[in-house]
Design an enzyme around this catalytic site. Structure first.
Site, short mmCIF file in Angstrom:
data_model
loop_
_atom_site.label_atom_id
_atom_site.label_comp_id
_atom_site.label_asym_id
_atom_site.label_seq_id
_atom_site.Cartn_x
_atom_site.Cartn_y
_atom_site.Cartn_z
N ARG A 6 73.11 44.74 50.08
CA ARG A 6 73.00 46.19 50.23
C ARG A 6 72.14 46.82 49.13
O ARG A 6 71.43 47.79 49.35
CB ARG A 6 74.39 46.84 50.20
CG ARG A 6 75.01 46.87 51.56
CD ARG A 6 76.22 47.79 51.59
NE ARG A 6 76.74 47.77 52.93
CZ ARG A 6 76.38 48.61 53.88
NH1 ARG A 6 75.52 49.57 53.64
NH2 ARG A 6 76.88 48.51 55.08
N HIS B 29 68.64 46.22 50.05
CA HIS B 29 68.34 47.13 51.15
C HIS B 29 68.00 48.53 50.63
O HIS B 29 67.02 49.15 51.05
CB HIS B 29 69.58 47.19 52.06
CG HIS B 29 69.43 48.03 53.28
ND1 HIS B 29 70.28 49.07 53.55
CD2 HIS B 29 68.56 47.98 54.30
CE1 HIS B 29 69.93 49.64 54.69
NE2 HIS B 29 68.89 48.98 55.18
#
Lengths: 217, 217
Positions: B39, B42
């Site tokens: 994440r 990301h």
């Protein structure tokens, strides 16, 4: 430890911007764009962000003029809207983000589009002459281009810095290559995000370099 | 253009995480830390962020356990506080940020410290067992270490990802090298920021990968 690190905001900014200007290749930028790029580098903690910046020469002037005329700032994410320092805005400009509107979730579900796209559609009544600040979702930038093409309604400038692995690079190239001829400031490729976008907007809103910054430290 | 890009949030996430896992070296991370790193990559749009991650093996479990016990999340910036997705939090946990308190500006001015440092001092009554999320200011992390050393009050985990050119790298090394032995998750060096910090907290708060994300798209 108390004496081992700089502890006043203005000293920290001054030293940060000195380091950034010493280490970053800013030669290709006009002075007003350069100030925005310095802040974007600061927000990213990465001088090579500057190498990926693409822009139209008039983008900072267009956005600053729009803000001084009272234009709204249209944001794709709550983090972007939160980071914009109100005290830097010349006309107490509206900072608008629809992503958390309950209606947006309903429309996205019904039309099988992202919430961001549904939220961008709600910008239309305020879009003419606005400053658009996209720091999160590629689909916001794609949708914006569709809306402008379909309606002829034009923002004054687009700060287009979505981030990610699906569509981010492509959406920014679509803005650069668009026949619409919008004024833009982007970071090409996958990198981007709310912090850089906020940094650009705050730099454009005011030329004050050392105070009231998005860093809040 | 309408058919040229993915337009549903879950498809975009699935494809994003597939690309990230294919391109990122995640071998050295335990499974729970790996989910947080995915994440963070990301949020940054940069796979090489993973190479700069440093952590204690128990950090994700410690933070998750604390959240499930109702711990507060103490944030250094408004952008971090805004980005934390409330629906992912297991106990409707308090998300606390004092940076905009008027008293903080007064104390900072009087004591010639950053607003962030004054705001961190206000964490103390909620600090024991809390999850600390620093995504902006190096002085927040330096001050936290001072407060913990001076008081013996200990957070459950420190997500320490400040960004910048003055003190950011040094503050993170100070956390890693600290004899206090806190559980931590950091990105070494200059890079960091609110987006990565929020991504880490949201990953730690819930194992749900494809919905209610910080990306909001």
């Amino acid at each position: 430890m108390a004496d081992a690190y700089l502890q006043t905001g203005s000293e920290i900014y001054e030293e940060s911007f000195r380091i950034i200007r010493a280490e970053t290749n800013l030669e290709r930028f006009p002075a007003d764009v350069s100030r925005a790029v310095v802040r974007m580098v600061h927000a990213a903690g990465a001088t090579d962000i500057a190498d990926d910046v693409a822009f139209t020469p008039g983008v900072v002037a267009a956005a600053n003029t729009a803000l001084r005329a009272g234009a709204a700032i249209l944001c794709d994410s709550s983090m972007v809207a939160t980071g914009i320092i109100r005290s830097r805005l010349p006309r107490d400009n509206d900072v608008i983000c629809h992503i958390k509107d309950p209606e947006v979730a309903r429309v996205a579900e019904r039309e099988k589009i992202t919430k961001t796209m549904a939220a961008v559609d709600l910008w239309l009544p305020r879009l003419e002459g606005a400053v658009v600040a996209i720091g999160n979702a590629p689909t916001a930038l794609f949708r914006l281009l569709e809306v402008v093409a379909a309606t002829g309604v034009r923002p004054a400038a687009v700060i287009g810095i979505p981030v990610g692995f699906v569509g981010a690079a492509e959406s920014k190239e679509a803005l650069i290559d668009s026949p619409l001829g919008l004024d833009y400031l982007v970071v090409r490729g996958r990198r981007g995000g709310s912090a850089m976008t906020v940094a650009a907007v705050n730099a454009i809103a005011s030329t004050d370099e050392l105070t009231n910054t998005s860093r809040q430290d």
